[in-house]
Write a protein that holds these residues in place. Structure first.
Motif, PDB file in Angstrom:
ATOM      1  N   TYR A   1       3.009 -20.370   3.218  1.00 12.85           N
ATOM      2  CA  TYR A   1       3.113 -21.775   2.807  1.00 12.85           C
ATOM      3  C   TYR A   1       4.553 -22.226   2.583  1.00 12.85           C
ATOM      4  CZ  TYR A   1      -1.907 -21.471   2.279  1.00 12.85           C
ATOM      5  OH  TYR A   1      -3.242 -21.307   2.525  1.00 12.85           O
TER       6      TYR A   1
ATOM      7  N   SER B   1       2.190 -28.585  -1.001  1.00 11.51           N
ATOM      8  CA  SER B   1       1.077 -28.958  -0.113  1.00 11.51           C
ATOM      9  C   SER B   1       0.459 -27.695   0.463  1.00 11.51           C
ATOM     10  CB  SER B   1       1.490 -29.910   1.009  1.00 11.51           C
ATOM     11  OG  SER B   1       1.805 -29.228   2.198  1.00 11.51           O
ATOM     12  N   SER B   2      -0.739 -27.793   0.934  1.00 12.45           N
ATOM     13  CA  SER B   2      -1.452 -26.627   1.474  1.00 12.45           C
ATOM     14  C   SER B   2      -1.384 -26.563   2.992  1.00 12.45           C
ATOM     15  CB  SER B   2      -2.914 -26.656   1.016  1.00 12.45           C
ATOM     16  OG  SER B   2      -3.531 -27.866   1.402  1.00 12.45           O
ATOM     17  N   ASP B   3      -0.491 -27.352   3.607  1.00  6.69           N
ATOM     18  CA  ASP B   3      -0.377 -27.341   5.056  1.00  6.69           C
ATOM     19  C   ASP B   3       0.201 -26.018   5.552  1.00  6.69           C
ATOM     20  OD1 ASP B   3      -1.281 -29.891   4.915  1.00  6.69           O
ATOM     21  OD2 ASP B   3       0.341 -30.797   6.063  1.00  6.69           O
TER      22      ASP B   3
ATOM     23  N   GLY C   1       1.646 -20.392  -7.008  1.00  7.94           N
ATOM     24  CA  GLY C   1       1.845 -19.825  -5.689  1.00  7.94           C
ATOM     25  C   GLY C   1       2.006 -18.330  -5.806  1.00  7.94           C
TER      26      GLY C   1
ATOM     27  N   GLY D   1       2.479 -24.811  -6.658  1.00  8.51           N
ATOM     28  CA  GLY D   1       1.225 -24.636  -5.942  1.00  8.51           C
ATOM     29  C   GLY D   1       1.024 -25.738  -4.918  1.00  8.51           C
ATOM     30  N   SER D   2      -0.223 -26.030  -4.613  1.00 11.93           N
ATOM     31  CA  SER D   2      -0.529 -27.016  -3.578  1.00 11.93           C
ATOM     32  C   SER D   2      -0.108 -28.424  -3.981  1.00 11.93           C
ATOM     33  CB  SER D   2      -2.024 -26.985  -3.249  1.00 11.93           C
ATOM     34  OG  SER D   2      -2.807 -27.327  -4.385  1.00 11.93           O
ATOM     35  N   LYS D   3       0.006 -28.692  -5.285  1.00  4.50           N
ATOM     36  CA  LYS D   3       0.430 -30.022  -5.733  1.00  4.50           C
ATOM     37  C   LYS D   3       1.944 -30.201  -5.650  1.00  4.50           C
ATOM     38  CE  LYS D   3      -3.515 -31.155  -8.686  1.00  4.50           C
ATOM     39  NZ  LYS D   3      -4.004 -31.385 -10.061  1.00  4.50           N
TER      40      LYS D   3
ATOM     41  N   LYS E   1      -0.652 -17.460  -0.795  1.00  2.00           N
ATOM     42  CA  LYS E   1      -1.769 -18.197  -1.371  1.00  2.00           C
ATOM     43  C   LYS E   1      -1.243 -19.268  -2.310  1.00  2.00           C
ATOM     44  CE  LYS E   1      -5.840 -17.425  -4.373  1.00  2.00           C
ATOM     45  NZ  LYS E   1      -6.598 -16.410  -5.143  1.00  2.00           N
ATOM     46  N   LEU E   2      -1.949 -20.404  -2.359  1.00  7.02           N
ATOM     47  CA  LEU E   2      -1.638 -21.463  -3.310  1.00  7.02           C
ATOM     48  C   LEU E   2      -2.883 -21.863  -4.075  1.00  7.02           C
ATOM     49  CD1 LEU E   2       0.561 -23.944  -1.214  1.00  7.02           C
ATOM     50  CD2 LEU E   2       1.369 -22.140  -2.745  1.00  7.02           C
ATOM     51  N   ASN E   3      -2.782 -21.934  -5.394  1.00 13.12           N
ATOM     52  CA  ASN E   3      -3.719 -22.711  -6.198  1.00 13.12           C
ATOM     53  C   ASN E   3      -3.051 -24.059  -6.455  1.00 13.12           C
ATOM     54  OD1 ASN E   3      -4.488 -19.736  -8.067  1.00 13.12           O
ATOM     55  ND2 ASN E   3      -5.543 -20.526  -6.276  1.00 13.12           N
ATOM     56  N   GLU E   4      -3.672 -24.891  -7.249  1.00 20.64           N
ATOM     57  CA  GLU E   4      -3.062 -26.199  -7.476  1.00 20.64           C
ATOM     58  C   GLU E   4      -1.685 -26.089  -8.127  1.00 20.64           C
ATOM     59  OE1 GLU E   4      -5.566 -29.353  -9.074  1.00 20.64           O
ATOM     60  OE2 GLU E   4      -7.313 -28.142  -8.590  1.00 20.64           O
TER      61      GLU E   4
END
Length: 358
Positions: free
Chosen positions: A288, A278-280, A307, A273-275, A301-304
Motif C-alpha cells: 500500500y 487509501s486502500s488502493d 498499517g 491506515g486506509s483513512k 495490510k491496512l485497517n482504518e
C-alpha cells in the motif's frame, strides 16, 4: 508545535516543477494542457496550473465545477455525463452565469437532456463524444457504434458536437516505456480516426481531448490531438515511481507515519491506515505504498487507522516516509494539506472541493 503523525506532506517546489515540466514537454507538439483537478480538488492549485500556462481545467463532477466556477475559474471541461433534471438545472445555472463550460455525452438519454436544455436557453450547447478507452466505462466504441451515435447527435438542435474525449485507462496496466509509448500512439490514432468520422458527417471536431499522467511523459506520441487532461502528475505517486518512470524527486506528496507498535519482530504497526493512505493498490507493486529509503519494506495490510509494515529493525517511535499508491484519492480525505518548501512548512493548501463528488 510538533508536527503530528500521520500527516500528508506536499512539496510545493516539486508541485510547481511538475506543472512546468509537463507544459514544457507539450509545447513543441502543439498540445494544450487542461489538467484534471480531481487529483487535488484545490482552487489554489488549479489557479497555479492556469497561471503557469494551462488551458482551463477538467472536473470530474458537477459539484467540483461549481466550486471552481465560484472561485472565478471559467474555462471548464466537465468530463462526466450529465444525467437527470437536477444536474441539468445546475449546469444551466453555470451557463447563465457566463461560465465557459463544456461536457461529454455517451448516451442518447444524456444527449437528449442537454439538447432540451440548449433549446430552452436558445443556444447550441457544446459537447464532446466520449470514446471508449478500452476500459468499458461508458464511451462509444470506434467504428459503427461511434458513427451511428454521431449521426443521431447531428439531428439534435440544442447541442453541437465539438469533438471527442477519451480516457485510455488501460495504460496504467503497462510497465515499460516501450509499451506505454505504443499505447499512447494507439490512443492518438483512435482519436484521429473518430475525428475523421465526424468530419465525414459534416461536423467540425475542434477539440481532441485525451492523455493521462502516464502518456504525458511522452507527448510526442500524442501529437495531432489538441489537449492532454493529465491530473495525477501534479503530485505523482507509486504507480509511476514503482516502475521507474519518474525519480523520487518528482514525487510531491508523501505521508509521514510513526511506528506505534510491533505485531512481531519483523512486522511494525504504523499510525497510517486506509483513512490516510487509501486502500488502493497498484498493479506492479506489492502493498500500500513505497517506504522511502527502505525498498525491502512492504506495507502488507491496512485497517482504518493502522498499517502493517513487514520490515526488520523498526522500533516504536520510528518515523517512515511513504509514497502513496494513488495520490488522487488522498486530498479528498483532508480539509487542508500542509505545503512545504524544502523542509520548512510554508502554508496550508485548502481542499476546496473535498467531498464534491456529486
Amino acid at each position: 508545535m510538533l508536527d503530528p503523525t500521520p500527516r500528508v506532506c506536499i512539496d510545493y517546489d516539486i508541485v510547481t516543477g511538475n506543472i512546468q515540466r509537463a507544459l514544457t514537454r507539450m509545447k513543441p507538439y502543439g498540445l494544450a494542457h487542461r489538467p484534471h483537478i480531481k487529483a487535488h480538488k484545490s482552487v489554489e492549485l488549479a489557479r497555479l496550473q492556469i497561471e503557469k500556462g494551462c488551458k482551463g481545467i477538467t472536473c470530474a463532477k458537477l459539484s467540483e465545477a461549481e466550486i471552481m466556477a465560484n472561485a472565478g475559474i471559467d474555462d471548464i471541461l466537465l468530463a462526466y455525463p450529465l444525467i437527470g433534471e437536477e444536474k441539468l438545472q445546475r449546469y444551466s445555472a453555470l451557463i447563465q452565469r457566463g461560465i465557459h463550460i463544456m461536457t461529454i455525452v455517451n448516451s442518447l438519454y444524456g444527449a437528449n437532456g442537454l439538447s432540451r436544455l440548449g433549446k430552452h436557453l436558445d443556444v447550441r450547447l457544446p459537447v464532446l463524444i466520449e470514446m471508449d478507452g478500452h476500459i468499458g466505462r461508458g464511451g462509444l466504441k470506434m467504428g459503427a457504434d461511434f458513427e451511428d451515435f454521431a449521426r443521431e447527435l447531428k439531428k439534435l438542435d440544442g447541442i453541437e458536437v465539438k469533438g471527442v474525449e477519451v480516457y485510455s485507462g488501460d495504460i496504467y496496466d503497462l510497465k515499460t516505456e516501450e509499451s506505454i509509448r505504443l499505447r499512447a500512439r494507439e490512443e492518438r490514432s483512435e482519436i484521429l480516426e473518430c475525428a475523421n468520422t465526424l468530419k465525414k458527417l459534416g461536423m467540425r471536431p475542434e477539440v481532441l481531448s485525451g492523455g493521462s499522467s502516464f502518456s504525458v511523459l511522452y507527448p510526442e506520441e500524442l501529437e495531432g490531438i489538441t489537449e492532454i487532461r493529465a491530473g495525477n502528475y501534479i503530485f505523482n505517486d507509486n504507480a509511476l515511481f514503482s516502475i521507474g518512470l519518474i525519480p523520487r524527486e518528482y514525487c510531491a506528496m508523501t505521508v509521514k507515519a510513526m511506528v506505534v507498535g510491533k505485531a512481531r519482530d519483523d512486522v511494525a504497526i504504523i499510525d497510517a491506515g486506509s483513512k490516510t493512505l487509501s486502500s488502493d493498490l497498484v498493479h506492479l507493486h506489492e502493498g500500500y505504498g513505497a517506504v522511502i529509503g527502505h525498498p525491502q519494506a512492504e506495507i502488507t495490510k491496512l485497517n482504518e487507522e493502522h498499517g502493517f509494515v513487514h520490515m526488520a529493525d523498526l522500533e516504536v517511535g520510528d518515523i517512515l516516509e511513504i509514497i502513496p499508491n494513488h495520490a488522487c484519492v488522498i486530498p479528498n480525505l483532508y480539509d487542508r494539506l500542509p505545503a512545504y518548501r524544502g523542509k520548512q512548512f510554508d502554508h496550508w493548501i485548502k481542499i476546496d472541493a473535498r467531498g464534491m463528488n456529486y
